[in-house]
Motif scaffolding. Sequence first.
Motif, PDB file in Angstrom:
ATOM      1  N   LYS A 121      15.082 -33.149 -38.207  1.00 31.92           N
ATOM      2  CA  LYS A 121      14.296 -31.941 -38.497  1.00 31.92           C
ATOM      3  C   LYS A 121      15.046 -30.675 -38.097  1.00 31.92           C
ATOM      4  O   LYS A 121      14.424 -29.677 -37.723  1.00 31.92           O
ATOM      5  CB  LYS A 121      12.964 -31.991 -37.753  1.00 31.92           C
ATOM      6  N   GLY A 122      16.374 -30.686 -38.106  1.00 32.65           N
ATOM      7  CA  GLY A 122      17.102 -29.471 -37.799  1.00 32.65           C
ATOM      8  C   GLY A 122      18.286 -29.661 -36.869  1.00 32.65           C
ATOM      9  O   GLY A 122      19.140 -28.777 -36.749  1.00 32.65           O
ATOM     10  N   LEU A 123      18.347 -30.800 -36.202  1.00 24.65           N
ATOM     11  CA  LEU A 123      19.485 -31.135 -35.344  1.00 24.65           C
ATOM     12  C   LEU A 123      20.737 -31.362 -36.197  1.00 24.65           C
ATOM     13  O   LEU A 123      20.638 -31.821 -37.332  1.00 24.65           O
ATOM     14  CB  LEU A 123      19.145 -32.429 -34.574  1.00 24.65           C
ATOM     15  N   ASP A 124      21.903 -31.033 -35.637  1.00 23.46           N
ATOM     16  CA  ASP A 124      23.174 -31.413 -36.251  1.00 23.46           C
ATOM     17  C   ASP A 124      23.735 -32.618 -35.502  1.00 23.46           C
ATOM     18  O   ASP A 124      23.749 -32.640 -34.269  1.00 23.46           O
ATOM     19  CB  ASP A 124      24.180 -30.258 -36.168  1.00 23.46           C
ATOM     20  N   ILE A 125      24.206 -33.595 -36.262  1.00 24.67           N
ATOM     21  CA  ILE A 125      24.780 -34.804 -35.657  1.00 24.67           C
ATOM     22  C   ILE A 125      26.185 -34.997 -36.229  1.00 24.67           C
ATOM     23  O   ILE A 125      26.364 -34.946 -37.456  1.00 24.67           O
ATOM     24  CB  ILE A 125      23.927 -36.058 -35.963  1.00 24.67           C
ATOM     25  N   VAL A 126      27.154 -35.213 -35.363  1.00 18.26           N
ATOM     26  CA  VAL A 126      28.499 -35.559 -35.806  1.00 18.26           C
ATOM     27  C   VAL A 126      28.857 -36.903 -35.183  1.00 18.26           C
ATOM     28  O   VAL A 126      28.798 -37.064 -33.956  1.00 18.26           O
ATOM     29  CB  VAL A 126      29.536 -34.490 -35.388  1.00 18.26           C
ATOM     30  N   VAL A 127      29.188 -37.871 -36.037  1.00 17.99           N
ATOM     31  CA  VAL A 127      29.524 -39.216 -35.563  1.00 17.99           C
ATOM     32  C   VAL A 127      31.010 -39.452 -35.821  1.00 17.99           C
ATOM     33  O   VAL A 127      31.471 -39.371 -36.973  1.00 17.99           O
ATOM     34  CB  VAL A 127      28.669 -40.288 -36.268  1.00 17.99           C
ATOM     35  N   GLY A 128      31.749 -39.762 -34.760  1.00 19.92           N
ATOM     36  CA  GLY A 128      33.185 -39.974 -34.888  1.00 19.92           C
ATOM     37  C   GLY A 128      33.523 -41.223 -35.676  1.00 19.92           C
ATOM     38  O   GLY A 128      34.512 -41.270 -36.402  1.00 19.92           O
ATOM     39  N   GLY A 129      32.695 -42.246 -35.535  1.00 13.77           N
ATOM     40  CA  GLY A 129      32.944 -43.502 -36.225  1.00 13.77           C
ATOM     41  C   GLY A 129      32.012 -43.655 -37.417  1.00 13.77           C
ATOM     42  O   GLY A 129      31.836 -42.726 -38.198  1.00 13.77           O
ATOM     43  N   SER A 130      31.387 -44.835 -37.516  1.00 11.95           N
ATOM     44  CA  SER A 130      30.532 -45.149 -38.659  1.00 11.95           C
ATOM     45  C   SER A 130      29.069 -45.200 -38.230  1.00 11.95           C
ATOM     46  O   SER A 130      28.765 -45.285 -37.043  1.00 11.95           O
ATOM     47  CB  SER A 130      30.943 -46.497 -39.254  1.00 11.95           C
ATOM     48  N   ILE A 131      28.182 -45.190 -39.215  1.00 10.30           N
ATOM     49  CA  ILE A 131      26.748 -45.277 -38.935  1.00 10.30           C
ATOM     50  C   ILE A 131      26.151 -46.483 -39.653  1.00 10.30           C
ATOM     51  O   ILE A 131      26.648 -46.930 -40.677  1.00 10.30           O
ATOM     52  CB  ILE A 131      25.990 -43.998 -39.361  1.00 10.30           C
ATOM     53  N   GLY A 132      25.040 -46.992 -39.110  1.00 10.25           N
ATOM     54  CA  GLY A 132      24.402 -48.183 -39.655  1.00 10.25           C
ATOM     55  C   GLY A 132      23.452 -47.872 -40.796  1.00 10.25           C
ATOM     56  O   GLY A 132      23.396 -46.745 -41.308  1.00 10.25           O
ATOM     57  N   HIS A 133      22.689 -48.907 -41.167  1.00 12.54           N
ATOM     58  CA  HIS A 133      21.814 -48.794 -42.332  1.00 12.54           C
ATOM     59  C   HIS A 133      20.619 -47.872 -42.066  1.00 12.54           C
ATOM     60  O   HIS A 133      20.231 -47.650 -40.938  1.00 12.54           O
ATOM     61  CB  HIS A 133      21.338 -50.180 -42.770  1.00 12.54           C
ATOM     62  N   MET A 134      20.068 -47.360 -43.161  1.00  9.94           N
ATOM     63  CA  MET A 134      18.863 -46.515 -43.151  1.00  9.94           C
ATOM     64  C   MET A 134      19.028 -45.249 -42.320  1.00  9.94           C
ATOM     65  O   MET A 134      18.057 -44.717 -41.770  1.00  9.94           O
ATOM     66  CB  MET A 134      17.653 -47.315 -42.659  1.00  9.94           C
TER      67      MET A 134
END
Lengths: 224, 307
Positions: A121-134
């Motif tokens: 709802k407005g947060l920024d997320i940066v993931v260095g690796g990979s992300i899972g399903h859904m």
Amino acid sequence: MSTTFDLATTPLREVNAALHVEGLAGEYVVENPRGAHNVAVGLDAPVTVTIRGHVGYYAAGMNQRADVTIEGNAGTGVAENMMSGTVHVTGNASQSAGATGRGGLLVVDGDAAARCGISLKGLDIVVGGSIGHMSAFMAQRGRLVVRGDAGDALGDSIYEARLYVRGSVRSLGADCVAKEMRPEHREELAGLLKAACYEDDDPADYTRYGSARTLYHFHSDNTY
Amino acid sequence: MCGIVGLHLRNPELHARLGELLTGMLCEMEDRGADSAGIAVYGDDGWSPAGLATISLVDLAAPAAEVAAALGAALHTEVSARAVGDVLLASAAGTPEALLAAARACYPHVLVGGFGNDVAVLKGVGSPRALAQQWGLAEATGWQGVGHTRMATESAVTSSGAHPYAVGPDQCLVHNGSFANHATIRRDLRAAGIEFDSENDTEVGARFVARALAAGADVATALTDLTTTFDGFYTLLVSNRDSFAVVRDAIACKPAVIAETDDWVAMASEYRALASLPGVERARIWEPEPEVVYAWTRSPQAAEVAA
């Protein structure tokens, strides 16, 4: 000068209560979390908190203004519903990282599991690796940057959140589509990568995903 | 909820500490549910003496000597029996199947906790902490252990509803979650002649796996078949005398963490159950992917050393 709490000798509630004192400032270190739940939740002060080790569920949840670093892995729901500030996980995050987050920046250096950024709802997320399903399921606002790959059903039923993925996407969820990277998107992505200390990445390597907006209005063909 | 723990030891020097480590892991998961609990220990020479078959009889409420005499008469061989809390462990020369048949003949309504050459299964109603103390789990030894602490959601809080489900020789299955279509699969299995001890959903999974293994499938194939047959939520830890395997459903909302070092492989519902294992700070730690079967096999050398 920082204040250190040792969770091996101090009960978690005492540590969290100390971090909730009105007018709090400065630097704090939490040692020996050993996978405990609810570490450093509900902070609302311009403080720096470093957690030395792996944490359990909901670490740094509901964070406001604080800069929290978790030196290790985080369990389910890290930084869930955070409002502002930063949360940085140096290892991997379990499912539902940043769920329902409203503001601030969540950085996961490793992988994030299923349902990363669900109902964003407005947060920024940066993931260095990979992300899972859904991941980014029903994400309404905010940005999700993935330097690796995304699992199945990315962005299912997404609203107006913007997703940037560098690697492959195993499958897109309902109403989520790849979109053109216009200059303003490259600029936005470059800013997010810089904020997360990944400024060497080339925004041109990323693909933007977002809502096709076909679910926004009632469509009689969708009735049974 | 429910909590699962499992420890597969590679370094024989740690065998003496199996019970101590498993107790710590299980008790750490107590607040995921504590209405009943159970464990399976592979290789404790007191509970499952080497070279003999052993069976676990739960809540039998008969003196050990009387049970040993009855089983001995049925088998025409010497049977030893000892009470461990409310469970009787009976051991005899011969096959585990013969011992099981004798127990069923002597005590038609007894709950069989498990049976095999290397495994002792203990389970009952109560908190894992109280049960572990009652069983003296901390003193147990061996090469592999599994534990479960239950928060019942779909069937009664009884010993027969407690995990593990150890329905094939030396096999053991523990489950966090709930199977949605267990009634349909139970009906099919019953039609194929398989008998059940409870109305519990997990028992259906265990009987399904045991049937596949009995038909010659390896554990990876059996669990892959399970993922395509069963609907619902599950994280499963499935062990055998020489294997240790983990699988999660496609949605993967039931938690699981695996840690691996040169000395051991461990699995738990949450990391905090692993936090006290020796060398965990150097372990490779990850979450199992949905519908991927992770399986470890005991090296033949290790099996020989133990035998």
